[in-house]
Design a protein around this motif. Structure first.
Motif, PDB file in Angstrom:
ATOM      1  N   GLY A 139      -4.262  -2.552  -8.382  1.00 48.40           N
ATOM      2  CA  GLY A 139      -3.608  -1.485  -7.639  1.00 48.40           C
ATOM      3  C   GLY A 139      -2.256  -1.915  -7.115  1.00 48.40           C
ATOM      4  O   GLY A 139      -1.731  -2.978  -7.423  1.00 48.40           O
ATOM      5  N   GLU A 140      -1.699  -1.054  -6.277  1.00 48.16           N
ATOM      6  CA  GLU A 140      -0.342  -1.238  -5.764  1.00 48.16           C
ATOM      7  C   GLU A 140      -0.368  -1.899  -4.399  1.00 48.16           C
ATOM      8  O   GLU A 140      -1.181  -1.573  -3.547  1.00 48.16           O
ATOM      9  N   VAL A 141       0.553  -2.844  -4.187  1.00 47.80           N
ATOM     10  CA  VAL A 141       0.730  -3.496  -2.889  1.00 47.80           C
ATOM     11  C   VAL A 141       2.165  -3.270  -2.444  1.00 47.80           C
ATOM     12  O   VAL A 141       3.103  -3.512  -3.206  1.00 47.80           O
ATOM     13  N   LEU A 142       2.350  -2.771  -1.220  1.00 45.14           N
ATOM     14  CA  LEU A 142       3.680  -2.471  -0.683  1.00 45.14           C
ATOM     15  C   LEU A 142       4.005  -3.429   0.458  1.00 45.14           C
ATOM     16  O   LEU A 142       3.104  -3.878   1.187  1.00 45.14           O
ATOM     17  N   PHE A 143       5.309  -3.715   0.663  1.00 43.83           N
ATOM     18  CA  PHE A 143       5.744  -4.694   1.643  1.00 43.83           C
ATOM     19  C   PHE A 143       6.847  -4.112   2.525  1.00 43.83           C
ATOM     20  O   PHE A 143       7.718  -3.398   2.046  1.00 43.83           O
ATOM     21  N   LYS A 144       6.772  -4.466   3.799  1.00 43.98           N
ATOM     22  CA  LYS A 144       7.807  -4.054   4.752  1.00 43.98           C
ATOM     23  C   LYS A 144       8.298  -5.291   5.506  1.00 43.98           C
ATOM     24  O   LYS A 144       7.527  -6.219   5.759  1.00 43.98           O
ATOM     25  N   TYR A 145       9.603  -5.247   5.903  1.00 42.37           N
ATOM     26  CA  TYR A 145      10.230  -6.400   6.537  1.00 42.37           C
ATOM     27  C   TYR A 145      11.027  -5.958   7.758  1.00 42.37           C
ATOM     28  O   TYR A 145      11.428  -4.799   7.879  1.00 42.37           O
TER      29      TYR A 145
ATOM     30  N   ILE B 101       0.512  -3.597   2.468  1.00 45.01           N
ATOM     31  CA  ILE B 101      -0.458  -2.501   2.367  1.00 45.01           C
ATOM     32  C   ILE B 101      -1.020  -2.460   0.950  1.00 45.01           C
ATOM     33  O   ILE B 101      -0.280  -2.387  -0.027  1.00 45.01           O
ATOM     34  N   HIS B 102      -2.335  -2.500   0.872  1.00 42.75           N
ATOM     35  CA  HIS B 102      -3.051  -2.414  -0.389  1.00 42.75           C
ATOM     36  C   HIS B 102      -4.008  -1.239  -0.267  1.00 42.75           C
ATOM     37  O   HIS B 102      -4.247  -0.723   0.836  1.00 42.75           O
TER      38      HIS B 102
END
Length: 786
Positions: free
Chosen positions: A522-528, A538-539
């Motif tokens: 699946g998709e994993v999103l990243f914030k900084y 976020i997964h």
């Protein structure tokens, strides 16, 4: 005959209740033979307009004679004549017409009826015409639209149709004039377009609508009126004039509003006036607001205006300087320095302020492109080294660096395939050695997609998104994790959360050994944050929220399961003298899971791991060289014995590195606590015991040596591990003789123009023999750049 008699009965019944004998007579016709009637007297009196005598004669008609069809027709015609006579008490021309239209005369009877009527100067046509004449006369007496409409409704093709239509229009116009309202005139002009009064009505409607729009003093209402009527109409011209005045005088004295008026009202009588006022309005507005953008607009819109020189030499430079310093506006200061180099007294102050603003901004965020521009503008700035140091740390922690990427990588699509090797049936060879002959000998077949990965990086070199569509880990990455020294680094830890789409569980010993949590796909999103510190991962199954103190030291990671309510964990961090001193893992009930305690003694680091019972499980003592690389480490394993935790065994590892700080060799040696149960052969294998931690430990041989070979791009091309012993020994029915295990991996690369590999083929070498080489995987990467 009976039907005709019944019809006559019904007809007479409807003439008038005032003639009872007629009703009785007609009724009697339906129940007995009708008497012969003498109609001569009746029609003679009608001819002489003696209606009352005709009625009386009609009443005295004998009923003894049989009633014929001709008699019925005569009776009906007599009824029509009596009803259509204004002298009759029963006068009703509309009922007379109704009766007349119901009369049915056969061709057989038509001649006799015609001859009969002729005796009294009557014809069927004259009877009908007289009825219509009375109907039209009655409509004229009322002289209303409704009365004429009623008459026309009864007249299919009568002689007065056209006249009645005209009279109806005239009557309707009189009624509209009496009402004198917009809706009435709209009705008339819509309904009577061919009327002689149409134009007069239309003009009156225009007048009424104009005064209505004018009374509201509304631009919208006037516009609606103007669009509706002919532009040559006198009221339309007045409406345009009033509308133009309203629009002009209601326009705010702002440049953008006057500009819009000029653009959208070119036909207005105020167009020239408004256009001539534009320069003054814009100048006054810019001066009042001290607005540089408006002054710039003035220069653009009115380049030949007299005030241009004053604006260029006075207003704009002063505002750029003052507002640039006051508001810390870098654009204004940049422009001031660029456009007004002769302002020597202010240039240095502007430049110093600009340098300070940029320095603070660059130190409080990560903006490598802006930093490059800063170095060009301020090559002698004392802040460059400070910013470079900070940025080098951030870049070192970036995913570009961690993943050994060169250039500004934007996206990587990775496909990895497992190869199955099948022997050719026509050739005899040793299958289990997987020997590949120069002539072939085996079919190399890609059987299964092992890695299907998409990685997206932001412009600062950190992951933006990772999508694992299928497959498992990269073998080389997994191998290097297993042989490299232990480290406890929060930066490494946050990075390892997501590698290959795997969010990881916190019930681990070390950050690099975190268990995989839930589905890896699946998709994993990243914030900084502004320092490019990872704040959120976020997964589909879970979310990691990472918080920092003001100095950007990590203080916690909170894992929240998106699938199960009771599957959450928290990691907390403590720092001492800018170094990590403690890491603690808690479950969803805030109960202790593991605790990591870190001591820094010069070049030595001692890491102790305790469990939920506060009992030590493992201690790792690492020694670093002056480059910060771990050169050796001791891994002590503890067990609970006689009520206390004691070291039962420990392992020593030795590491060497290349000039690029890349791992080259790993040696492993084991030590085991002296045990009376050990056999003589085992004791002999380990050699003489040594004293360690209040106990005696047998010293084992160097168990394995791992050599890592790299190419000129520092990519791993070979990993050979040789497993050794010094002497023969027997333990747990396991026999080892001399050099009992040598295994290795080989990798071949294809690189792009940025020296990033785009293809890697993996081989396995058996027993250290390069000719016994098995092709395992091929991995291809499609890389795009910013």
């Amino acid at each position: 005959m009976l039907n005709q008699m019944n019809k006559t009965y019904n007809l007479v019944l409807n003439i008038n209740k005032v003639i009872p004998l007629i009703f009785l007579f007609i009724v009697s016709l339906s129940v007995q033979n009708l008497s012969a009637q003498n109609f001569k007297k009746v029609f003679k009196n009608i001819e002489k307009d003696k209606v009352e005598k005709a009625t009386e004669a009609f009443k005295k008609i004998s009923s003894s004679k049989e009633y014929t069809a001709l008699d019925i027709i005569k009776t009906e015609l007599a009824t029509v004549l009596i009803r259509n006579s204004k002298s009759s008490n029963d006068y009703n021309c509309y009922e007379a017409l109704k009766t007349y239209k119901q009369i049915q005369i056969s061709k057989k009877n038509e001649t006799e009826i015609t001859e009969f009527l002729k005796k009294y100067n009557l014809t069927l046509t004259s009877i009908e015409d007289n009825v219509y004449k009375n109907i039209l006369g009655e409509a004229k007496e009322l002289d209303t639209e409704a009365s004429y409409e009623k008459a026309i409704a009864l007249c299919d093709s009568c002689y007065f149709f056209k006249e009645a239509k005209s009279l109806m229009a005239n009557a309707a116009f009189k009624e509209v004039q009496q009402k004198n309202d917009i809706q009435s005139y709209i009705y008339f002009t819509t309904t009577y377009k061919n009327s002689e009064y149409y134009e007069e009505a239309y003009n009156k409607l225009t007048e009424l609508e104009f005064y209505k729009a004018k009374s509201k003093n509304s631009v919208e209402g006037l516009n609606s009126f103007i669009e509706k009527y002919d532009s040559k109409n006198e009221y339309v011209l007045d409406a345009i004039s009033i509308k133009d005045s309203l629009v002009y005088f209601r326009t705010p004295k702002k440049y953008k509003d006057y500009k819009l008026f000029v653009q959208t009202n070119k036909a207005s009588k105020y167009y020239s006036i408004a256009q001539s006022q534009l320069p003054d309005i814009l100048f006054d507005e810019a001066k009042k607001e001290n607005n540089i953008s408006l002054f710039d607009l003035f220069l653009k819109e009115f380049p030949k205006e007299d005030r241009v020189t004053q604006i260029k030499s006075d207003f704009i430079p002063n505002l750029l300087f003052e507002q640039g310093i006051e508001n810390q506006n870098t654009d204004f200061l940049e422009r001031f320095i660029s456009d007004y180099p002769n302002e020597t007294k202010k240039i240095d102050l502007a430049r110093n302020n600009l340098e300070t603003i940029y320095t603070n901004s660059l130190l409080n965020s990560y903006a490598p492109l802006k930093f490059e521009s800063f170095k060009e503008k301020f090559p002698s700035s004392e802040s460059i080294k400070q910013i470079e140091l900070k940025y080098s740390i951030i870049l070192k922690e970036s995913d570009w660096n961690k993943n050994d990427l060169n250039g500004r990588v934007k996206n990587i699509i990775t496909k990895g395939y497992y190869y199955e090797i099948l022997p050719k049936r026509t050739q005899s060879t040793t299958i289990n050695k997987f020997k590949i002959f120069a002539t072939g000998g085996f079919i190399i077949d890609d059987r299964e997609l092992q890695i299907d990965l998409e990685e997206s990086y932001n412009e600062n070199g950190n992951y933006e998104k990772v999508i694992l569509n299928g497959g498992s880990r990269d073998n080389l990455e997994k191998l290097m994790k297993n042989i490299r020294p232990y480290k406890l680094s929060v930066d490494t830890e946050t990075a390892s959360i997501h590698k290959f789409g795997e969010l990881k569980h916190f019930g681990e010993y070390l950050d690099d050994d975190m268990y995989i949590s839930g589905s890896r796909y699946g998709e994993v999103l990243f914030k900084y944050n502004s320092f490019q510190k990872l704040t959120e991962v976020i997964h589909k199954n879970e979310k990691h929220s990472i918080s920092y103190e003001e100095s950007q030291k990590m203080i916690s990671i909170r894992r929240t399961s998106l699938s199960y309510d009771n599957n959450n964990h928290t990691i907390k961090y403590l720092w001492s003298k800018n170094r990590l001193s403690k890491k603690t893992i808690y479950d969803n009930q805030n109960a202790l899971v593991f605790n990591y305690s870190i001591q820094n003694n010069g070049n030595q680091i001692i890491l102790e791991i305790t469990n939920e019972y506060n009992q030590i499980d493992k201690r790792i003592i690492s020694t670093k060289n002056n480059k910060g690389n771990i050169t050796n480490e001791v891994i002590e394993n503890f067990n609970r014995t006689s009520g206390r935790n004691v070291i039962t065994a420990f392992t020593k590892k030795y590491f060497t590195y290349s000039k690029h700080n890349k791992l080259l060799t790993v040696k492993t040696q084991s030590y085991s606590r002296k045990n009376s149960k050990f056999s003589a052969s085992i004791n002999a294998f380990y050699g003489n015991p040594i004293k360690y931690d209040n106990g005696e430990f047998y010293v084992g041989p160097i168990e394995s040596i791992t050599n890592i070979i790299r190419d000129k791009n520092n990519m791993v091309t070979a990993v050979n591990t040789v497993e050794l012993n010094k002497k023969n020994y027997q333990h747990s029915n396991e026999y080892r003789h001399g050099v009992f295990g040598v295994w290795g991996k080989r990798w071949e690369y294809v690189y792009d123009e940025n020296n990033n590999w785009i293809q890697r083929i993996e081989y396995e070498v058996l027993d250290g023999n390069e000719s016994l080489k098995n092709k395992n995987y091929i991995i291809k990467r499609d890389i795009t750049y910013y």
